[in-house]
Design an enzyme around this catalytic site. Structure first.
Site, PDB file in Angstrom:
ATOM      1  N   HIS A   7       0.825  -1.211   0.000  1.00 17.75           N
ATOM      2  CA  HIS A   7       0.000   0.000   0.000  1.00 17.75           C
ATOM      3  C   HIS A   7       0.854   1.254   0.000  1.00 17.75           C
ATOM      4  CE1 HIS A   7       0.543  -0.816   4.396  1.00 17.75           C
ATOM      5  NE2 HIS A   7       0.650   0.496   4.492  1.00 17.75           N
ATOM      6  N   GLU A 130       7.779   1.073   4.891  1.00 10.62           N
ATOM      7  CA  GLU A 130       7.267   0.034   5.779  1.00 10.62           C
ATOM      8  C   GLU A 130       7.493  -1.304   5.079  1.00 10.62           C
ATOM      9  OE1 GLU A 130       2.995   0.225   6.351  1.00 10.62           O
ATOM     10  OE2 GLU A 130       3.060  -1.064   8.124  1.00 10.62           O
TER      11      GLU A 130
HETATM   12 CO    CO Z   1       1.225   1.321   6.321  1.00 10.21          CO
END
Ligand code: CO
Length: 134
Positions: A7, A130
């Site tokens: 994402h 991330e």
């Molecule tokens: Co995230």
């Protein structure tokens, strides 16, 4: 080593308003708001055919995205999330390459109930990264 883009996270001041932009203006499939008190954020996930967008709104007084929104009052891209097969092996490889892993390097359970780590933006082209165990 990195796999799919899981994402792109966008920090926003008003997650209801931002959800409407994605739902109505952009015609996307938008989830309900989910509070993540352990992470200091409210989240919404927008499912696209090939990836997701994660909207983040501050929750509580010491939200990790509060400073970002002070610097970016209109909101903005906060981080990108890449999948890895083995998060501990990825962490060790990155450290061996000299990259900085944030925190003490112990994966936390992220918004999808999977282990995640964050990498220092200065080591990755100015972008907070991330990593999520696939
Ligand atoms: Co995230």
């Amino acid at each position: 080593m990195i796999g799919r883009l899981n994402h792109v996270a966008i920090a926003v001041r008003d997650i209801a308003k931002a959800s409407e932009v994605y739902r109505r203006t952009l015609g996307a499939s938008v989830s309900a708001v989910v509070a993540q008190p352990a992470h200091g954020v409210n989240t919404v996930f927008i499912t696209l055919p090939n990836t997701k967008i994660e909207l983040l709104e501050p929750l509580g007084s010491d939200s990790p995205i509060a400073k970002f929104l002070e610097r970016n009052p209109d909101g903005g891209i906060h981080h990108v999330c890449y999948e890895v097969d083995d998060i501990l092996a990825a962490r060790d490889r990155l450290r061996a390459e000299g990259a900085r892993v944030l925190g003490d390097g112990t994966p936390k359970i992220g918004a999808h109930d999977k282990p995640v780590l964050f990498l220092h933006p200065k080591d990755f082209c100015g972008t907070l990264v991330e990593l999520e165990q696939a």
